[in-house]
Design a protein around this motif. Structure first.
Motif, PDB file in Angstrom:
ATOM      1  N   TRP A 138       0.824  -1.205   0.000  1.00  0.00           N
ATOM      2  CA  TRP A 138       0.000   0.000   0.000  1.00  0.00           C
ATOM      3  C   TRP A 138       0.864   1.263   0.000  1.00  0.00           C
ATOM      4  O   TRP A 138       0.394   2.335  -0.409  1.00  0.00           O
ATOM      5  N   GLN A 139       2.116   1.169   0.423  1.00  0.00           N
ATOM      6  CA  GLN A 139       3.022   2.311   0.313  1.00  0.00           C
ATOM      7  C   GLN A 139       3.182   2.749  -1.143  1.00  0.00           C
ATOM      8  O   GLN A 139       3.427   3.926  -1.418  1.00  0.00           O
ATOM      9  N   LEU A 140       3.054   1.794  -2.044  1.00  0.00           N
ATOM     10  CA  LEU A 140       3.265   2.083  -3.463  1.00  0.00           C
ATOM     11  C   LEU A 140       2.118   2.878  -4.067  1.00  0.00           C
ATOM     12  O   LEU A 140       2.169   3.260  -5.234  1.00  0.00           O
ATOM     13  N   THR A 141       1.084   3.159  -3.264  1.00  0.00           N
ATOM     14  CA  THR A 141      -0.017   4.019  -3.711  1.00  0.00           C
ATOM     15  C   THR A 141       0.133   5.437  -3.156  1.00  0.00           C
ATOM     16  O   THR A 141      -0.710   6.291  -3.421  1.00  0.00           O
ATOM     17  N   GLU A 142       1.197   5.682  -2.403  1.00  0.00           N
ATOM     18  CA  GLU A 142       1.394   6.961  -1.731  1.00  0.00           C
ATOM     19  C   GLU A 142       2.241   7.922  -2.588  1.00  0.00           C
ATOM     20  O   GLU A 142       2.990   7.483  -3.473  1.00  0.00           O
ATOM     21  N   PRO A 143       2.147   9.228  -2.345  1.00  0.00           N
ATOM     22  CA  PRO A 143       2.829  10.235  -3.166  1.00  0.00           C
ATOM     23  C   PRO A 143       4.339  10.029  -3.295  1.00  0.00           C
ATOM     24  O   PRO A 143       4.929  10.353  -4.334  1.00  0.00           O
ATOM     25  N   GLU A 144       4.974   9.506  -2.258  1.00  0.00           N
ATOM     26  CA  GLU A 144       6.430   9.315  -2.289  1.00  0.00           C
ATOM     27  C   GLU A 144       6.880   8.487  -3.487  1.00  0.00           C
ATOM     28  O   GLU A 144       7.976   8.694  -4.027  1.00  0.00           O
TER      29      GLU A 144
END
Length: 350
Positions: A138-144
């Protein structure tokens, strides 16, 4: 032809194979050329290999069957969903498991026979990061990570669309739990699956879709200020040695560190060389026959065959962290492939 009912006799199979016309093997790896050459030298049975991508293998097998003119006697590591949805049920190809090796082949890998499984793993640049910078998909859906992710093009390599379907069918709960682990609250999707919600958000973060070499280079090229985070086959990790890449496997990412994509060994039902085809399939299930692929981190369907100790990805220690494709539901993957591709297309943002 050696009848299936008879007690297996390898010498009889070899003798029968030598009386048949030469065989041609379609495979996704160029290493099939050297493999067929070694097979011919070992058994005195003429064989040649042709590198053919997954989609073209399916097309050729269907057309050759319809024309009654088989060129490809064996299809190796083809499109799993199309094999389960078309080739096998329509009698275009068949599966055969060597009886003398069956005890070392898991029952779930026998029909259809899984010759190898190809690990696709989340991968980072080990020069840039001391450890994997991502621990949850789910981190891969974040702006970063917007515009800094890469993977194979799911319109060219539909196994990635099939991967989405496999997750939804068999591991949607794991995706929901990964969301809760990341954000401390339950995922609210209405009627939509957790997997579909992730795919939409992932697509909206603009991953680069490309070929395997570009994807591997995007992650592993040295001296990058901001290397990509990717999912790629462990076969590309050989470039750490040959091309100086800095690829490292993310072993602890939730819910999975990647997936195992099965590669079937299928025989054309109209082949004029059924015994030679069976002998070659058996050869691939031996350490000698599959060695050119195990050096790339591909996992033999024969449980007695291990990866070389110096295989560069180190995936053998983390196989339990990979999602295994369920071949039994691959027909559903084919039915829903376009739906997943459409979901991606509609939500994709650069």
């Amino acid at each position: 032809m050696v009848a299936a009912q008879e007690k297996f006799n390898l010498d009889a199979l070899i003798e029968a194979a030598r009386k048949e016309p030469p065989i041609t093997v379609y495979a996704v790896t160029g290493k099939i050329v050297d493999t067929t050459k070694a097979f011919s030298e070992k058994y005195g049975v003429k064989a040649s290999g042709k590198k053919v991508n997954e989609a073209t293998q399916i097309e050729l097998m269907i057309r050759e069957h319809q024309a009654g003119n088989v060129v490809g006697d064996i299809s190796l590591a083809t499109d799993v969903a199309s094999a389960m949805g078309q080739l096998l049920p329509e009698g275009i190809a068949m599966s055969w498991t060597p009886p003398d090796l069956a005890v070392d082949i898991s029952e779930k890998y026998r029909n259809p026979l899984v010759v190898v499984s190809d690990p696709h793993v989340w991968t980072y640049n080990t020069q840039k990061y001391d450890k994997c910078p991502v621990d949850n998909v789910w981190q891969l859906t974040e702006p970063e990570w917007k515009g800094k992710i890469a993977m194979l093009d799911l319109f060219d390599k539909p196994l990635y669309a099939d991967w989405f379907n496999q997750i939804e069918q068999h591991h949607d709960g794991d995706m929901a739990r990964a969301y809760e682990a990341r954000y401390g609250k339950k995922l609210e999707t209405g009627k939509e699956s957790a997997t579909a919600a992730w795919v939409k958000a992932f697509a909206q973060n603009g991953p680069l879709l490309s070929d395997s070499t570009t994807v591997a280079n995007a992650a592993g090229t040295p001296n990058q200020a901001n290397p990509f985070f990717v999912i790629t086959s462990t076969a590309k990790y050989r470039d750490n040695i040959t091309n100086g890449l800095k690829l490292g496997m993310c072993t602890d990412i939730k819910p999975f560190a990647g997936f195992l994509y099965p590669g079937f060994g299928l025989i054309a039902t109209k082949t004029k060389s059924p015994n030679a085809a069976k002998l070659f399939i058996r050869y691939l299930m031996t350490e000698e026959g599959i060695a050119p692929q195990t050096v790339d981190g591909k996992i033999s369907g024969n449980s007695k065959i291990r990866l070389p100790a110096d295989e560069p990805s180190g995936v053998t220690a983390h196989l339990g962290r990979l999602m295994a494709f369920e071949a039994a539901t691959a027909g559903d993957d084919l039915d829903k492939r376009e739906s997943w591709q459409d979901l991606w297309r509609v939500n994709y943002r650069k």
